[in-house]
Design a protein around this motif. Structure first.
Motif, mmCIF file in Angstrom:
data_model
loop_
_atom_site.group_PDB
_atom_site.id
_atom_site.type_symbol
_atom_site.label_atom_id
_atom_site.label_comp_id
_atom_site.label_asym_id
_atom_site.label_seq_id
_atom_site.Cartn_x
_atom_site.Cartn_y
_atom_site.Cartn_z
ATOM 1 N N THR A 1 8.173 22.714 60.715
ATOM 2 C CA THR A 1 7.368 23.709 60.872
ATOM 3 C C THR A 1 8.097 25.051 60.970
ATOM 4 N N GLN A 2 9.246 25.082 61.775
ATOM 5 C CA GLN A 2 10.085 26.221 61.681
ATOM 6 C C GLN A 2 10.771 26.615 60.526
ATOM 7 N N LEU A 3 11.144 25.466 59.566
ATOM 8 C CA LEU A 3 12.032 25.646 58.368
ATOM 9 C C LEU A 3 10.969 26.267 57.292
ATOM 10 N N CYS A 4 9.621 25.539 57.522
ATOM 11 C CA CYS A 4 8.741 25.992 56.481
ATOM 12 C C CYS A 4 8.172 27.598 56.833
ATOM 13 N N ARG A 5 8.248 27.886 58.049
ATOM 14 C CA ARG A 5 7.716 29.369 58.194
ATOM 15 C C ARG A 5 8.792 30.211 57.807
ATOM 16 N N ILE A 6 10.037 30.057 58.204
ATOM 17 C CA ILE A 6 11.149 30.947 57.882
ATOM 18 C C ILE A 6 10.988 31.148 56.323
ATOM 19 N N ASN A 7 10.837 30.313 55.519
ATOM 20 C CA ASN A 7 10.816 30.054 54.078
ATOM 21 C C ASN A 7 9.576 30.398 53.335
ATOM 22 N N SER A 8 8.587 30.430 53.901
ATOM 23 C CA SER A 8 7.009 30.743 53.548
ATOM 24 C C SER A 8 6.701 29.644 52.503
ATOM 25 N N ILE A 9 7.039 28.423 52.859
ATOM 26 C CA ILE A 9 6.743 27.246 52.052
ATOM 27 C C ILE A 9 5.825 26.333 52.915
ATOM 28 N N ARG A 10 5.170 25.225 52.161
ATOM 29 C CA ARG A 10 4.258 24.372 52.957
ATOM 30 C C ARG A 10 5.276 22.990 53.051
ATOM 31 N N ARG A 11 4.770 22.177 53.942
ATOM 32 C CA ARG A 11 5.208 20.657 53.736
ATOM 33 C C ARG A 11 5.364 19.941 52.975
ATOM 34 N N ASN A 12 4.433 20.071 52.014
ATOM 35 C CA ASN A 12 4.212 19.255 50.616
ATOM 36 C C ASN A 12 4.896 20.002 49.549
ATOM 37 N N SER A 13 5.489 21.064 49.935
ATOM 38 C CA SER A 13 6.333 21.922 48.690
ATOM 39 C C SER A 13 7.266 21.056 47.969
ATOM 40 N N ILE A 14 7.309 21.145 46.872
ATOM 41 C CA ILE A 14 8.361 20.491 45.654
ATOM 42 C C ILE A 14 9.758 21.086 46.173
ATOM 43 N N LEU A 15 10.853 20.534 46.280
ATOM 44 C CA LEU A 15 12.057 20.925 46.547
ATOM 45 C C LEU A 15 12.850 20.613 45.297
ATOM 46 N N ARG A 16 13.628 21.724 44.799
ATOM 47 C CA ARG A 16 14.249 21.499 43.726
ATOM 48 C C ARG A 16 15.915 21.558 43.906
ATOM 49 N N ILE A 17 16.669 20.633 43.104
ATOM 50 C CA ILE A 17 18.060 20.866 43.298
ATOM 51 C C ILE A 17 18.684 22.094 43.127
ATOM 52 N N GLY A 18 19.426 22.750 43.740
ATOM 53 C CA GLY A 18 19.835 24.177 43.563
ATOM 54 C C GLY A 18 19.102 25.337 44.260
ATOM 55 N N GLN A 19 17.930 24.897 44.750
ATOM 56 C CA GLN A 19 17.035 25.795 45.310
ATOM 57 C C GLN A 19 17.734 26.169 46.540
ATOM 58 N N ARG A 20 17.495 27.679 47.115
ATOM 59 C CA ARG A 20 18.081 27.973 48.383
ATOM 60 C C ARG A 20 17.202 27.900 49.568
ATOM 61 N N LEU A 21 17.429 27.681 50.704
ATOM 62 C CA LEU A 21 16.803 27.675 51.935
ATOM 63 C C LEU A 21 17.080 28.568 52.880
ATOM 64 N N ILE A 22 16.531 29.480 53.611
ATOM 65 C CA ILE A 22 16.983 30.257 54.610
ATOM 66 C C ILE A 22 16.984 29.240 55.823
ATOM 67 N N ILE A 23 17.954 29.294 56.694
ATOM 68 C CA ILE A 23 18.123 28.310 57.863
ATOM 69 C C ILE A 23 17.672 28.961 59.042
ATOM 70 N N ASN A 24 18.353 30.496 59.205
ATOM 71 C CA ASN A 24 17.939 31.184 60.460
ATOM 72 C C ASN A 24 17.376 32.411 60.171
#
Length: 237
Positions: free
Chosen positions: A214-237
């Motif tokens: 939930t925290q990870l999705c909120r930080i990145n404005s994505i959903r739990r079922n969002s498709i993840l792409r290799i090379g995509q950036r996710l903000i951790i903090n």
């Protein structure tokens, strides 16, 4: 082109300048067409400044030419080492106007711009390095009409050198750290970015960084079922 491959830097480290201005690397308005950061799924370790093939390219600061030659995707390249240990790299040139070990003055012509190497159209690919480590040029220099260096004493953190923490399509907000204490305090506020690899899931990434999905999705404005792409950036903090 990089003689420091076995050298290990300790962060934060500082770079001091004996001037508050630099010479523009080109003779016209500086238009940055691509910035330091993540681009097309990989690191872009410099900035691209628009020019026309044949335009003169100049040394930003006094220094000594360390490298003149063809270097892979950089094409024809000149590297100038400056008194404070900083190096400026000028790539995609069409012609050289200096030789190795030549002392150059700020504003002296180093070569002419072009499209050599992996250049998509004519431009100057400009890098700033210290002991082989690239630094976001816009952290040290303001690329405006004033040609100003942002401070005489600047401290560098991992965030300022890691392209993953920047995006090539927009200018990063980077307050200057003038003291070691400023840099250490700033590290606590700098965002951490993770690059998605094969086999990653939101659950694995969240557990690895001690977050909830939930925290990870909120930080990145994505959903739990969002498709993840290799090379995509996710903000951790």
């Amino acid at each position: 082109m990089n003689p420091y491959k076995s050298y290990s830097l300790k962060y934060p480290f500082n770079i001091d300048f004996d001037t508050i201005q630099y010479a523009s690397p080109i003779d016209k308005k500086k238009v940055v067409t691509s910035r330091y950061g993540w681009r097309w799924g990989r690191a872009h370790r410099g900035i691209d400044i628009d020019l026309v093939t044949g335009d003169e390219v100049r040394a930003m600061l006094d220094g000594k030419v360390r490298f003149v030659g063809y270097n892979g995707g950089h094409g024809r390249t000149v590297v100038v080492r400056h008194a404070n240990g900083l190096e400026t790299v000028y790539a995609h040139l069409s012609k050289y106007k200096v030789k190795v070990n030549e002392n150059v003055k700020m504003g002296q012509v180093l070569g002419k711009g072009g499209t050599t190497g992996n250049a998509r159209g004519s431009h100057l690919h400009l890098e700033v390095r210290y002991k082989g480590v690239t630094i976001n040029p816009e952290y040290l220099f303001d690329f405006n009409k004033d040609n100003s260096i942002r401070a005489k004493d600047i401290w560098i953190t991992r965030n300022r050198v890691n392209p993953v923490n920047h995006v090539s399509t927009r200018k990063s907000k980077m307050p200057v750290y003038n003291t070691r204490e400023d840099a250490l305090n700033g590290v606590q506020k700098e965002r951490v970015v993770y690059i998605i690899r094969k086999g990653d899931t939101l659950g694995k990434i969240a557990r690895r960084h001690r977050l909830s999905i939930t925290q990870l999705c909120r930080i990145n404005s994505i959903r739990r079922n969002s498709i993840l792409r290799i090379g995509q950036r996710l903000i951790i903090n």
